[in-house]
Design an enzyme around this catalytic site. Structure first.
Site, short mmCIF file in Angstrom:
data_model
loop_
_atom_site.label_atom_id
_atom_site.label_comp_id
_atom_site.label_asym_id
_atom_site.label_seq_id
_atom_site.Cartn_x
_atom_site.Cartn_y
_atom_site.Cartn_z
CG LEU A 1 -2.03 -1.09 1.15
CD1 LEU A 1 -2.89 -1.03 2.40
CD2 LEU A 1 -2.89 -0.95 -0.09
CE1 TYR A 2 5.84 5.40 2.38
CE2 TYR A 2 7.18 4.07 0.89
CZ TYR A 2 6.98 5.22 1.62
OH TYR A 2 7.93 6.21 1.58
CB CYS A 3 5.09 0.47 -3.11
SG CYS A 3 6.60 0.07 -2.21
CB SER B 1 -0.05 5.62 -1.29
OG SER B 1 1.10 5.45 -0.49
CE LYS B 2 5.24 8.33 0.26
NZ LYS B 2 5.24 9.76 0.58
#
Length: 132
Positions: free
Chosen positions: A32-34, A36-37
């Site tokens: 999810l972090y990747c 969103s980035k």
């Protein structure tokens, strides 16, 4: 032309948005972090196109893995992470150069990750970031 675009002709600004080196080569631990980035990176590219005829230059600061406690407390001392002081010094050096890079602020340590696909090294980088 939007009102924002019209007003930006009168302003000279350089907003800096913190992105990440991670979206270009995702990790199974941070899906999810990747994602969103990656969205943020794409959105900033589109925003730059919309604002290209204005005095607003949108910059993306894309750090590598840095020694901070942002992710977890052990990250602050992880030898695989870039020391925060070194990262800060390199970013400041980039920003004070007479012709700083357009669009992205990249320290040397993140460039291999950021440009892995362009350099034909994506599969190796992806595999190394997702080892068991």
């Amino acid at each position: 032309m939007t009102e924002f675009q019209h007003r930006s002709y009168r302003l000279q600004s350089h907003p800096i948005v913190r992105g990440s080196g991670s979206p270009q080569s995702t990790r199974k631990q941070g899906i999810l972090y990747c994602a969103s980035k990656a969205f943020l990176h794409s959105w900033l590219q589109s925003l730059r196109v919309q604002l290209q005829e204005t005095s607003v230059e949108v910059l993306e600061l894309a750090p590598p893995y840095v020694q901070t406690e942002l992710g977890h407390s052990s990250q602050a001392t992880d030898p695989a992470a870039m020391p925060l002081a070194d990262y800060t010094a390199e970013v400041m050096q980039i920003l004070i150069t007479p012709n700083p890079p357009y669009s992205e602020i990249l320290v040397d340590r993140v460039k291999a990750l950021r440009f892995a696909e362009r350099n034909g090294d994506y599969e190796r980088v992806f595999a190394s970031r997702n080892k068991q």
